[in-house]
Design a protein around this motif. Structure first.
Motif, PDB file in Angstrom:
ATOM      1  N   ARG A   1       1.063  -1.199  -0.379  1.00  0.00           N
ATOM      2  CA  ARG A   1       0.043   0.290  -0.071  1.00  0.00           C
ATOM      3  C   ARG A   1       1.414   1.639   0.226  1.00  0.00           C
ATOM      4  N   ASP A   2       0.066   2.742  -0.754  1.00  0.00           N
ATOM      5  CA  ASP A   2       0.945   3.900  -0.954  1.00  0.00           C
ATOM      6  C   ASP A   2       1.400   4.367   1.097  1.00  0.00           C
ATOM      7  N   LEU A   3       2.097   4.613   1.354  1.00  0.00           N
ATOM      8  CA  LEU A   3       3.212   5.061   2.276  1.00  0.00           C
ATOM      9  C   LEU A   3       2.001   6.801   2.599  1.00  0.00           C
ATOM     10  N   ASN A   4       2.221   6.966   1.646  1.00  0.00           N
ATOM     11  CA  ASN A   4       1.603   8.484   1.754  1.00  0.00           C
ATOM     12  C   ASN A   4       0.076   8.291   2.205  1.00  0.00           C
ATOM     13  N   ALA A   5      -0.411   7.662   2.245  1.00  0.00           N
ATOM     14  CA  ALA A   5      -1.788   7.897   2.382  1.00  0.00           C
ATOM     15  C   ALA A   5      -2.517   7.124   4.055  1.00  0.00           C
ATOM     16  N   PHE A   6      -0.939   5.661   3.840  1.00  0.00           N
ATOM     17  CA  PHE A   6      -1.491   4.712   4.977  1.00  0.00           C
ATOM     18  C   PHE A   6      -0.239   4.550   5.164  1.00  0.00           C
ATOM     19  N   PRO A   7       0.150   5.645   7.031  1.00  0.00           N
ATOM     20  CA  PRO A   7       1.281   5.565   6.888  1.00  0.00           C
ATOM     21  C   PRO A   7       1.167   4.923   7.634  1.00  0.00           C
ATOM     22  N   TYR A   8       2.816   3.677   7.999  1.00  0.00           N
ATOM     23  CA  TYR A   8       2.784   2.861   9.485  1.00  0.00           C
ATOM     24  C   TYR A   8       3.695   3.284  10.287  1.00  0.00           C
ATOM     25  N   ASN A   9       2.942   2.297  11.132  1.00  0.00           N
ATOM     26  CA  ASN A   9       3.693   2.589  12.832  1.00  0.00           C
ATOM     27  C   ASN A   9       4.155   1.637  13.428  1.00  0.00           C
ATOM     28  N   ARG A  10       5.403   1.099  13.314  1.00  0.00           N
ATOM     29  CA  ARG A  10       5.876  -0.146  14.082  1.00  0.00           C
ATOM     30  C   ARG A  10       5.530  -0.690  14.608  1.00  0.00           C
ATOM     31  N   PHE A  11       4.635   0.193  15.820  1.00  0.00           N
ATOM     32  CA  PHE A  11       4.274   0.235  17.193  1.00  0.00           C
ATOM     33  C   PHE A  11       3.287  -0.577  17.593  1.00  0.00           C
ATOM     34  N   HIS A  12       1.983  -0.199  16.390  1.00  0.00           N
ATOM     35  CA  HIS A  12       1.069  -0.810  16.320  1.00  0.00           C
ATOM     36  C   HIS A  12       1.110  -2.668  16.371  1.00  0.00           C
TER      37      HIS A  12
ATOM     38  N   THR B   1      -5.127   1.630 -22.310  1.00  0.00           N
ATOM     39  CA  THR B   1      -5.896   2.484 -22.155  1.00  0.00           C
ATOM     40  C   THR B   1      -6.663   3.755 -21.081  1.00  0.00           C
ATOM     41  N   LYS B   2      -6.012   3.197 -19.789  1.00  0.00           N
ATOM     42  CA  LYS B   2      -6.776   3.764 -18.827  1.00  0.00           C
ATOM     43  C   LYS B   2      -6.141   4.982 -17.856  1.00  0.00           C
ATOM     44  N   PRO B   3      -6.093   5.357 -16.611  1.00  0.00           N
ATOM     45  CA  PRO B   3      -4.650   5.374 -15.793  1.00  0.00           C
ATOM     46  C   PRO B   3      -5.418   4.630 -15.202  1.00  0.00           C
ATOM     47  N   ASP B   4      -3.865   4.619 -13.942  1.00  0.00           N
ATOM     48  CA  ASP B   4      -3.682   3.484 -13.281  1.00  0.00           C
ATOM     49  C   ASP B   4      -3.852   4.225 -11.938  1.00  0.00           C
ATOM     50  N   ILE B   5      -4.519   4.140 -10.932  1.00  0.00           N
ATOM     51  CA  ILE B   5      -3.937   4.765  -9.310  1.00  0.00           C
ATOM     52  C   ILE B   5      -5.069   3.982  -8.754  1.00  0.00           C
ATOM     53  N   ARG B   6      -3.849   3.278  -7.817  1.00  0.00           N
ATOM     54  CA  ARG B   6      -4.470   1.954  -6.063  1.00  0.00           C
ATOM     55  C   ARG B   6      -4.176   2.911  -5.088  1.00  0.00           C
ATOM     56  N   THR B   7      -4.456   2.778  -4.174  1.00  0.00           N
ATOM     57  CA  THR B   7      -4.256   3.136  -2.644  1.00  0.00           C
ATOM     58  C   THR B   7      -3.714   1.565  -2.362  1.00  0.00           C
ATOM     59  N   THR B   8      -4.425   0.778  -2.719  1.00  0.00           N
ATOM     60  CA  THR B   8      -3.453  -0.558  -1.920  1.00  0.00           C
ATOM     61  C   THR B   8      -3.071  -1.606  -3.429  1.00  0.00           C
TER      62      THR B   8
END
Length: 820
Positions: free
Chosen positions: A392-403, A762-769
Motif C-alpha cells: 500500500r501507498d505510504l503517503n496515504a497509509f503511514p506505518y506505525n511499527r509499534f502498532h 488505455t486508462k489511468p491506473d491509481i490504486r491505494t492498495t
C-alpha cells in the motif's frame, strides 16, 4: 511424656491432612488444566486487512487466521469462520461464512456507495468460540470515509501525536501494582507505578515514597508508557504515600494497605530461565501451599509444599516453552489463590523470520515488481507457513511499527485482561530496556482467559458445537391429526453439477433431523423429502407431513469490549488519501460514462430497493399474482412468540374468535393453504410465527383461482417453503426445495497487467492498495515469488506480510520500495 505423645499425634494429623490436600486439590488442578488445554482448548482468530481505513465504494480485502488458543497451531476443532462487518448502530451490514481446514481463509467486503461513513466493527469468531464471552472474538475498528462530503472526514478525531501539555491543570492518575497482588507486612516487594491520563504516559515523572512521618522510604521515576517501579518492606500498622510535584503543585497518593499476614510471589525473568521466590511473613505458613505455573492453560510446573517453612526459591528453564504469557499462581492451604504473577517468555528457539527479497528497490511507474518470500527458523531452515501480503501507498497509509499485528495479538493482547498500547514496541529489535518495560507491563495486567473458580468448580458445558462444515437441519410435523412433531424417514438431495443423495435418516421423537457436515461453496439447489412410513409407500396419506428447515442461528450480541482501535493517520495524510480516492472515483465515473455512450442504444437502469426485491420474491412463490392483503413477517415487526391466530388478527379484513377465522364478506371458514397445500384449521395451532415467511389473504375475484374458496383463502408460506426451483417437480406434501447457501468464495483482487493488458494501457491506473495476496503458502521446498505492477502514482510503498507457521509461530515483517 504426654507432651511427646500429643506432639506426635499432632504431627501425624498434620501429615495426614497434607496428604489429603495434596491428593485432592492438586489432582483437581492438574485434571482441569489438562482438560482446558486439550479437550476444551479455546480458539483464536486474527484478521489481516489490506489497509487500516477505507472510503465508500472500495473493497475490504482480508485474510482470517484460525488457530488453537494454546499452541497457536492449526485448530483441531473448527473449520468454519464467521466474519462480520457491523455499523455504528450495531447493525450487521455484511457477513461472510468461510471454510478453512488449514489455518487461513480469505474474504472480502464490498463497501456500498450508500453506506454511511463512520466507525465500523470488523468481527470474527467460530461457533465454538460462542461458548465463551464475546470478549474473546476478534474485533477491529474500521474507519470508512466518504470522499463526497468534506464534513464526513471528522478530522477533529485525529489528534496530533506527542504529549498533551494541558496536563498541568489535571492531577495525574497514579496507580500501584504490588508484585503478586498485595503488600504484606515485613516482606519486601516490588511495586509498579503506572501514570494514566491523556498525554501523560509519554512524560517522565519523578517522585518519592514516604511514611506518615514524612520520612523518605524510596524514590521512583517513570519512563515510557508511564511505567515506574520501587521496592518497599511495609512495617506493621504503618501507612505510606507517594508524592509527585508537577509545576510547583504537590500531589499525594496513598499506597495500598499491607496485609498483616500473607504471602508474596516474586519473579525474576533472566531470559533463558525464570527465578521464583515464594515467601510468607508467618513461620511455617507455606505448608500445604501449591504453586502452579502454566502457559495459556498448558501446565508447565506445579509444586506442592508439604514442609513447614516460610520461603523457598525455584529456577524454571524456558528452553522448551513457546513465546507468550506464563501465568504463576500460589494457592494457600485451603485452595484459595493468594498470589498471581505474569511473565512474558521470548525464547530464541521460537524465532521465525520472514525474508523479503525485492527485484528492485526503486522502480518507475507501470513496472513489474517481483518479491521472493521465504520463512525461516532460528537455524536458517525453511519454516512452513501460511501468509498474506498487502502492498500500500505510504503517503496515504503511514506505518506505525509499534502498532498491533498478528504477533502482538496472539502472544499478548488476546490473553491479557488489560489493553497494551503500541505492543509492537516490545517486539521491535528486542533489547534489555524493552524486556524490562515488558516485565513491568506484565505486572500491571492480569490473565483473562479463565478464572480459577470457574475452571475448578464450574461445570464446563458447551452449547455451541465446533463446526466442520455446513449442516442442513429441520423438523418434521404431521399435516393431519394428531398434529405435532413426528419421527419420520427423511432424505436430502443436492442438485448441483451432479445429483447427490444422502442416505435416509429418521428424524427423532421431536421431529428433528440433521444432515452434514457438507463442504460446498456459493449456493446449491436442495430437496428434502419425508414420509410417515417409508419411501417405498405409494399411499398419499404417507405424504401428509410438513418439513420445516431451520434458519441460521441468531447473530451473537455485539460487544465493544477489547476492540483493536484503528491506526488513524495525521490530518495531512488523511486529506491526501481522500484526494486520491476522489480522483479514483472521478476516473471510474468517466470510464463508466464512456462505456454507456452507445450510438443507437440508451440503457436506463434503476437499482431495485430491498423492499422491491422482497415483494418480487414473494410474488414469485404465488400462483395468483397479488393478494387482497399481505402480512410480511420478514420486514414487519413481529413478536415471534405469537401464534398464527395472533398474526392473522392483525391483518385488515380478517376476524379471529378463539380458534375460528373469518374473512370479511364470508359466511364460514376460509380455505387455508400452507405452501400451496390445503391444511385443516386445527393445524394452524401447531405453527409458530418464527416458521412463517409471509401470509396472503385472498377474497372475491382474487380467490377464484381455488375451488371451495367462496369464504376466501388464507395462504401461508413457510420460510423454507416451495421456491421457483425445479418447477418440473410435481408439488405434493412431504417435499420442499430451496437453495442451500454454501461457503463464501473470495473475489480475486484486481491486478492490472501493463505488459499484455489492452484495457489497462488505455486508462489511468491509481490504486491505494497496490497489491493484495491473500494466501501465500511456504512449504518445505522453499519460498514463493509474487509479482505485480506499479501504478501511475509516484510514492513510497509498504510491503506488510503477516501469518502463522505450521508450528504455531506468529510471523510479521515489513519492507519498502519507491516508485519514481
Amino acid at each position: 511424656m504426654k507432651k511427646i505423645i500429643s506432639f506426635s499425634v499432632l504431627f501425624i494429623l498434620l501429615c495426614s491432612f497434607s496428604i489429603v490436600i495434596q491428593n485432592h486439590f492438586t489432582e483437581l488442578v492438574s485434571e482441569k488444566l489438562e482438560q482446558y488445554s486439550t479437550t476444551n482448548s479455546p480458539e483464536k482468530i486474527y484478521v489481516h486487512t489490506d489497509k487500516p481505513y477505507y472510503a465508500l465504494d472500495e473493497t475490504i480485502w482480508f485474510t482470517s487466521y484460525l488457530v488453537d488458543g494454546i499452541t497457536h497451531e492449526k485448530s483441531k476443532k473448527s473449520w468454519v469462520i464467521y466474519v462480520e462487518l457491523i455499523d455504528e448502530k450495531d447493525s450487521l451490514v455484511s457477513k461472510k461464512k468461510l471454510f478453512t481446514n488449514n489455518i487461513a481463509a480469505a474474504g472480502d467486503f464490498k463497501i456500498e456507495k450508500n453506506w454511511k461513513s463512520g466507525k465500523y466493527l470488523l468481527r470474527a469468531y467460530t461457533n465454538y468460540m460462542r461458548n465463551k464471552s464475546a470478549d474473546f472474538f476478534f474485533k477491529k475498528e474500521i474507519n470508512i470515509w466518504s470522499a463526497d462530503k468534506a464534513d464526513s472526514l471528522e478530522l477533529s478525531l485525529v489528534k496530533p501525536s506527542g504529549p498533551d501539555l494541558s496536563f498541568q491543570q489535571i492531577k495525574p492518575d497514579l496507580q500501584f501494582f504490588p508484585e503478586g497482588g498485595d503488600l504484606v507486612e515485613n516482606l519486601r516487594s516490588k511495586v509498579v507505578i503506572k501514570v494514566k491520563g491523556v498525554g501523560l504516559k509519554d512524560i517522565t515523572f519523578s517522585g518519592k515514597i514516604l511514611n506518615a512521618q514524612n520520612d523518605i522510604i524510596s524514590n521512583f521515576g517513570t519512563s515510557k508508557f508511564g511505567l515506574g517501579v520501587f521496592s518497599i518492606s511495609p512495617q506493621p500498622e504503618k501507612t505510606y504515600y507517594a508524592k509527585l510535584e508537577v509545576n510547583g503543585v504537590e500531589y499525594k497518593y496513598p499506597l495500598p494497605k499491607a496485609l498483616p499476614q500473607g504471602h508474596t510471589l516474586g519473579v525474576i525473568n533472566a531470559g533463558n530461565h525464570i527465578i521464583v521466590n515464594v515467601k510468607s511473613n508467618e513461620t511455617m505458613a507455606l505448608s500445604n501451599t501449591y504453586l502452579v505455573v502454566h502457559q495459556r492453560g498448558k501446565q508447565i510446573l506445579n509444586k506442592f509444599e508439604p514442609e513447614p517453612k516460610d520461603s523457598y526459591t525455584l529456577k524454571i528453564p524456558v528452553d522448551n516453552l513457546k513465546d507468550g504469557v506464563v501465568h504463576l499462581t500460589l494457592f494457600d492451604a485451603t485452595g484459595n489463590p493468594v498470589c498471581e504473577r505474569l511473565v512474558f517468555i521470548a525464547n530464541d528457539n521460537n524465532k521465525g523470520i520472514i525474508e523479503i527479497k525485492k527485484d528492485k528497490g526503486v522502480l518507475g511507474t507501470r513496472k513489474r515488481q517481483t518479491i521472493q518470500i521465504t520463512t525461516k527458523d532460528q537455524n536458517g531452515a525453511v519454516l512452513p507457513s501460511h501468509l498474506s501480503m498487502s502492498v500500500r501507498d505510504l503517503n496515504a497509509f503511514p506505518y506505525n511499527r509499534f502498532h498491533k499485528n498478528i504477533k502482538t495479538y496472539l502472544l499478548l493482547n488476546s490473553d491479557l485482561r488489560g489493553d497494551i498500547e503500541n505492543p509492537g514496541y516490545f517486539f521491535d529489535e528486542i533489547d534489555s530496556k524493552k524486556r524490562y518495560l515488558l516485565d513491568l507491563t506484565m505486572l500491571t495486567n492480569g490473565w483473562r482467559r479463565f478464572t480459577w473458580k470457574d475452571l475448578l468448580y464450574n461445570k464446563d458445558t458447551n452449547s455451541f458445537d465446533a463446526e466442520k462444515g455446513i449442516y442442513i437441519s429441520g423438523r418434521t410435523k404431521r399435516l393431519k391429526k394428531p398434529y405435532g412433531p413426528v419421527s419420520a424417514p427423511t432424505r436430502l438431495t443436492f442438485y448441483g453439477e451432479n445429483i447427490i443423495q444422502e442416505p435416509v435418516k429418521k428424524s427423532n421423537i421431536s421431529g428433528e433431523f440433521k444432515f452434514g457436515p457438507f463442504i460446498f461453496f456459493d449456493s446449491i439447489q436442495t430437496i428434502v423429502e419425508s414420509r410417515l412410513t417409508d419411501f417405498k409407500s405409494e399411499r398419499e396419506a404417507d405424504r401428509n407431513i410438513l418439513i420445516l428447515i431451520d434458519q441460521n442461528e441468531e447473530q451473537p450480541k455485539v460487544n465493544h469490549n477489547r476492540v483493536t482501535k484503528n491506526n488513524i493517520a495525521s490530518n495531512l495524510q488523511l486529506e491526501n488519501y481522500i484526494k486520491v480516492t476522489k480522483y479514483i472515483q472521478q476516473l471510474n465515473f468517466e470510464l463508466d460514462q464512456q462505456r454507456q455512450q452507445l450510438e443507437e442504444v440508451t440503457i436506463i437502469a434503476k437499482k431495485k430497493e430491498d423492499y422491491e426485491k422482497r415483494e418480487e420474491d414473494m410474488n414469485n412463490q404465488t400462483d395468483y399474482g397479488f393478494p387482497s392483503n399481505r402480512l410480511d413477517l420478514e420486514t414487519d415487526f413481529i413478536d415471534y412468540g405469537q401464534t398464527v391466530f395472533d398474526l392473522l388478527a392483525t391483518v385488515p379484513g380478517v376476524s379471529v374468535f378463539n380458534d375460528s377465522i373469518y374473512i370479511r364478506g364470508g359466511t364460514g371458514s376460509p380455505l387455508v393453504l400452507l405452501d400451496k397445500f390445503e391444511v385443516d384449521m386445527d393445524f394452524l395451532s401447531s405453527l409458530q410465527a418464527s416458521e412463517i415467511s409471509f401470509i396472503d389473504v385472498l377474497k372475491g375475484a382474487d380467490a377464484a383461482l381455488y375451488p371451495n374458496s367462496g369464504n376466501g383463502v388464507i395462504a401461508i408460506y413457510s420460510k423454507t417453503g416451495n421456491t421457483s426451483f425445479s418447477r418440473n417437480i410435481k408439488r405434493k406434501p412431504g417435499i420442499i426445495d430451496f437453495p442451500a447457501k454454501g461457503f463464501y468464495t473470495a473475489k480475486k483482487f484486481y491486478a492490472p497487467d501493463h505488459l499484455s493488458g489492452f484495457e489497462e494501457a488505455t486508462k489511468p491506473d491509481i490504486r491505494t492498495t497496490l497489491h493484495w495476496e491473500p494466501k501465500i503458502t511456504i512449504n518445505n521446498e522453499g519460498g514463493q515469488d509474487i509479482s505485480f505492477f506499479t501504478s501511475d502514482s509516484k510514492s513510497d510503498y509498504l510491503i506488510e506480510i503477516e501469518g502463522v507457521s505450521q508450528s504455531g509461530i506468529p510471523l510479521h515483517a515489513v519492507s519498502t520500495f519507491n516508485v519514481d
